[in-house]
Design an enzyme around this catalytic site. Structure first.
Site, PDB file in Angstrom:
ATOM      1  N   ASP A   1     -33.944  26.019   8.948  1.00 40.76           N
ATOM      2  CA  ASP A   1     -34.509  27.362   9.166  1.00 40.76           C
ATOM      3  C   ASP A   1     -34.591  28.112   7.845  1.00 40.76           C
ATOM      4  O   ASP A   1     -35.551  28.840   7.576  1.00 40.76           O
ATOM      5  CB  ASP A   1     -33.599  28.172  10.098  1.00 40.76           C
ATOM      6  N   ALA A   2     -33.555  27.935   7.022  1.00 43.03           N
ATOM      7  CA  ALA A   2     -33.484  28.680   5.764  1.00 43.03           C
ATOM      8  C   ALA A   2     -34.648  28.315   4.856  1.00 43.03           C
ATOM      9  O   ALA A   2     -35.324  29.181   4.293  1.00 43.03           O
ATOM     10  CB  ALA A   2     -32.167  28.366   5.061  1.00 43.03           C
TER      11      ALA A   2
ATOM     12  N   LYS B   1     -38.811   1.687  39.430  1.00 43.77           N
ATOM     13  CA  LYS B   1     -38.237   2.842  38.736  1.00 43.77           C
ATOM     14  C   LYS B   1     -39.052   3.064  37.466  1.00 43.77           C
ATOM     15  O   LYS B   1     -38.968   2.301  36.513  1.00 43.77           O
ATOM     16  CB  LYS B   1     -36.776   2.588  38.408  1.00 43.77           C
TER      17      LYS B   1
ATOM     18  N   GLU C   1     -42.737  11.065  38.592  1.00 42.87           N
ATOM     19  CA  GLU C   1     -42.534  10.696  37.200  1.00 42.87           C
ATOM     20  C   GLU C   1     -43.827  10.827  36.406  1.00 42.87           C
ATOM     21  O   GLU C   1     -44.873  10.319  36.816  1.00 42.87           O
ATOM     22  CB  GLU C   1     -42.056   9.233  37.159  1.00 42.87           C
TER      23      GLU C   1
ATOM     24  N   LYS D   1     -34.104   3.298  48.587  1.00 46.57           N
ATOM     25  CA  LYS D   1     -33.796   4.550  49.286  1.00 46.57           C
ATOM     26  C   LYS D   1     -33.707   4.285  50.781  1.00 46.57           C
ATOM     27  O   LYS D   1     -34.575   3.588  51.333  1.00 46.57           O
ATOM     28  CB  LYS D   1     -34.904   5.584  49.052  1.00 46.57           C
TER      29      LYS D   1
ATOM     30  N   CYS E   1      -3.681   7.536  12.088  1.00 48.54           N
ATOM     31  CA  CYS E   1      -4.971   8.204  12.251  1.00 48.54           C
ATOM     32  C   CYS E   1      -5.699   8.259  10.912  1.00 48.54           C
ATOM     33  O   CYS E   1      -5.145   8.774   9.934  1.00 48.54           O
ATOM     34  CB  CYS E   1      -4.755   9.618  12.779  1.00 48.54           C
TER      35      CYS E   1
ATOM     36  N   CYS F   1      -5.988  12.262   9.814  1.00 46.66           N
ATOM     37  CA  CYS F   1      -4.900  13.177   9.444  1.00 46.66           C
ATOM     38  C   CYS F   1      -3.633  12.435   9.050  1.00 46.66           C
ATOM     39  O   CYS F   1      -2.665  13.057   8.644  1.00 46.66           O
ATOM     40  CB  CYS F   1      -4.609  14.149  10.588  1.00 46.66           C
TER      41      CYS F   1
END
Ligand code: IVH
Length: 707
Positions: free
Chosen positions: A34-35, A118, A186, A302, A431, A434
């Protein structure tokens, strides 16, 4: 600056702006921040002021607003748009049929299903009022979609007017000027149309679409409907939302009736009267898949009888009466370059395979999940051998697969291609983020960082989750931005987001000057944050990022407890395994012991709790809406006992819950109503002692209007 120089620079800037707009609007894939966009526009404006004659007719400075919004209005669906459960193996289709029968209390009598391809596109809901197309909306999050009406009008197979000129009794009501008829189906793009669309894209120097589904989505979501028209989309009708009256008794009738109204329906749709026949039709469609001319990714079964569909109803996001049987996953071989460890918001250490990019079923894959350390070692969840016991090592030649939209997985390893020097992977016990110890608890497949709030990876992941779509979904504050704010120390926990403005508002300049932030985005960020102080309870619960508490469970919890105060107090008082609040939690359909325990622990852990309280202090939490509040049983606690003759226990419970009642397993002072069938025992006596209203099954059915 000379006029010539200004001319050249303006031309260059206009080109960049046009490219940025296209990427933003056409592809949902911004290429500049955006900047940079703001900066560019200011530069164009300055040059135009200095050389007014050079201003072009379609100057970007005449286009209103920065492209910060999706540009489509929102439409709340009158009836939610749901998704489907998946089956991959034949076995799961048998299980689906068995679960339908069990729910309905059926034996081995004939039960018919429709079998439909589908279609791999995107679903669209078309609202006709008095037979005229008034609104078209994408699925969105199921509750609210995007208004794409103008674009839908450009799709040739979508009628603008329903064809009601036939002689059928059900058409009577559709003709009325008041009638509401929502047709769903669809939107897809054929392979041929994709080819011509991509030719056009390349000619314009734009990226071609990777697959027909993306192309259909990109073409429907066009701010300029003329583009949608050129793209030649198609539509198959297969479902419906709100309708002011019934229009069919079976799924097959519904599809035939769509045809009568001038919709296209899929020609491969077929009625099948046994699971064997359904699977045979699935195989048949699978063999035709490559020659259909459009993408399908499976078939949908179905229950044909709409009365049975209504009785079966819905789970939280999927119908009980339908399932998708997906085609087998696509496979490809590639090299595994590295194994990385990602630390999730709950501290889970998740191994990720970094792959040499490879195309799997039309999508480029460069990462795959490796689940956990056992999986890498060749062991499944129960300690069983997987992949024939082959482990996975860096440098291996691996087979990856993608099933539907899920994260790609590693299916196999080719040991004959393994380097002699390859070493088994050593899963870290520390980890990586950390340095805290990462431990694996008894019975848990996952190793977790014990760093808690001090682990930056966990904190950042928690924040990302907090701003994600199903949670607080703050415009302009995505994963990237929270990560940046965390690194700067501006935001350490969710509550900090809501104090950003008081802490940095006066120094808006600081935010404006940051990389990636412009005038507009910085100012609108604070508005967007303020907007979300008022938050529905379920979004808050989901946003907390409690382990096992997903979006659907959050909704269940919100509906059950209604207010934050009730939720917070129950979880604070609950003791794991100790009746009272604990039982109440487990009684919620969809809440099990593991989940309940996790929620209780989170709310009772000091540090975690303090952080939640700081957050809630910033918010105005909206109580959950009670579903179907006009039902006489909404908000009531109901207990079923004895045998039911007209429906199964599961059906009775599901129906009661869909009407907003709570169904409990035992009678207590909180019970409002006991439904007692033949053979009811102690519960009926207890209810009598407590003076609780007791009715029989017929009484219940007439109470809820199902008699
Ligand atoms: S029925 C309540 N039928 O698949 C069930 N869906 O994975 C509504 N889809 O969101 C869906 N072909 O976009 C249904 N013949 C078909 C379908 C179909 C494709 C899509 C649809 C849905 C998704 C669920």
């Amino acid at each position: 600056m000379s006029r010539e120089e200004a001319f050249l620079e303006l031309a260059e800037l206009a080109k960049t702006a046009a490219r940025a707009n296209l990427a933003y609007y056409n592809d949902d894939d911004p290429v500049i921040s955006d900047a940079t966009y703001d900066h560019m526009k200011r530069r164009i404006l300055a040059l135009e002021l200095q050389f007014p004659n050079l201003k072009s007719e379609d100057s970007p400075t005449d286009q209103i607003g920065a492209p910060v919004n999706s540009g489509f209005g929102k439409i709340k669906h009158a009836a939610r748009m749901l998704s489907l459960g998946n089956a991959f193996e034949d076995e799961e289709v048998w299980e689906f049929d068995a679960s339908v029968r069990k729910f309905l209390g059926l034996g081995s009598e004939e039960l018919a299903y429709s079998v439909e391809p589908k279609i791999d596109g995107l679903s669209l809901s078309l609202r006709y009022e008095g037979g005229v197309l008034k609104q078209a909306a994408t699925r969105g999050d199921g509750a609210v979609g995007e208004d794409v009406t103008k674009n839908a009008l450009e799709i040739p197979s979508i009628p603008h007017l329903l064809n009601v000129g036939h002689d059928a009794p059900w058409l009577e009501w559709i003709r009325s000027s008041q009638s509401i008829f929502e047709v769903r189906g669809e939107v897809y793009m054929s392979h041929l149309d994709l080819e011509s669309t991509n030719l056009e894209q390349s000619a314009k120097g734009l990226k071609p679409y990777k697959n027909p589904r993306n192309a259909a989505a990109g073409s429907l979501r066009q701010l300029n409907p003329a583009v949608t028209r050129r793209r030649k989309l198609s539509f198959f009708a297969y479902a419906w939302g709100e309708t002011s009256s019934a229009f069919a008794q079976t799924q097959m009738d519904a599809i035939n009736n769509f045809e009568l109204l001038d919709f296209s329906t899929n020609p491969l749709t077929k009625l099948c009267k046994s699971v064997e026949a359904m699977i045979a039709q699935y195989r048949k469609i699978e063999t035709q898949r490559a020659t259909l001319g459009y993408d399908i990714d499976g078939v949908v079964y179905k229950v044909n009888d709409l009365d049975l569909q209504r009785r079966l109803g819905f789970r939280s996001t999927t119908p009980r009466w339908a399932i998708a049987h997906k085609f087998p996953a696509e496979l490809a071989w590639t090299t595994l370059d590295a194994i990385d460890i990602q630390v999730g918001r709950t501290g889970a250490l998740s191994p990720v395979a970094r792959l040499k990019p490879v195309t799997v079923g039309g999508v480029v894959v460069s990462n795959a999940t490796l689940h956990n350390e056992d999986y890498i070692a060749g062991r499944g969840n129960k300690g069983e051998t997987i992949r024939g016991g082959k482990d996975i090592r860096t440098g291996d030649w691996v087979q990856v697969y993608r099933a539907g939209d899920v994260i790609p997985k590693v299916a196999d390893v080719d040991l004959s291609k393994r380097a002699a020097t390859a070493q088994p992977y050593e899963f870290p016990h520390i980890c990586p983020d950390c340095g805290s110890e990462a431990i694996r608890e008894e019975g848990d497949a996952v190793r977790r960082c014990t760093g808690g709030l001090i682990c930056p990876a966990q904190a950042v992941e928690k924040l990302k989750h907090f701003v994600s779509r199903g949670a607080f979904d703050i415009d302009g504050l995505g994963a990237k931005q929270v990560e940046q704010f965390y690194k700067d120390g501006w935001v350490r926990e969710p509550a900090d987001i809501f104090t950003l403005c008081t802490r940095f508002g006066s120094g808006l300049q600081q935010l404006k000057n940051r990389d990636g932030w412009g005038d507009i985005s910085a100012a609108s960020l604070f508005d967007a944050i303020d907007d979300k102080r008022k938050i529905p309870l379920h979004r808050l619960i989901f946003g907390l990022g409690i382990r096992h508490v997903g979006e659907q469970v959050s909704k269940l919890l919100a509906t059950h407890f209604s207010t934050w105060a009730a939720f917070e107090s129950a979880l604070t008082r609950a003791e794991i395994g100790a009746g009272g609040e604990w039982d109440d939690l487990l009684n919620i359909d969809g809440v099990g012991a593991v989940l309940a325990q996790s929620a209780i622990t989170t709310l009772q852990q000091d540090g975690e709790r303090a952080s939640i309280d700081r957050l809630v202090a910033q918010l105005d939490v909206q109580p959950a809406e009670k579903p179907a509040s006009d039902s006489p049983v909404a908000g009531k606690t109901v207990v079923f006992t004895g045998s039911l003759e007209k429906m199964t226990r599961a059906e009775a419970k599901a129906r009661a819950e869909s009407l907003g009642a709570k169904v409990a397993g035992s009678v207590s002072a909180k019970t409002d109503l006991l439904v007692a069938g033949p053979g009811a025992g102690s519960k009926e006596n207890k209810a009598a002692d407590l003076g609780i209203e007791t009715i029989d099954e017929d009484g219940w059915l007439s109470l809820i209007g199902d008699a």
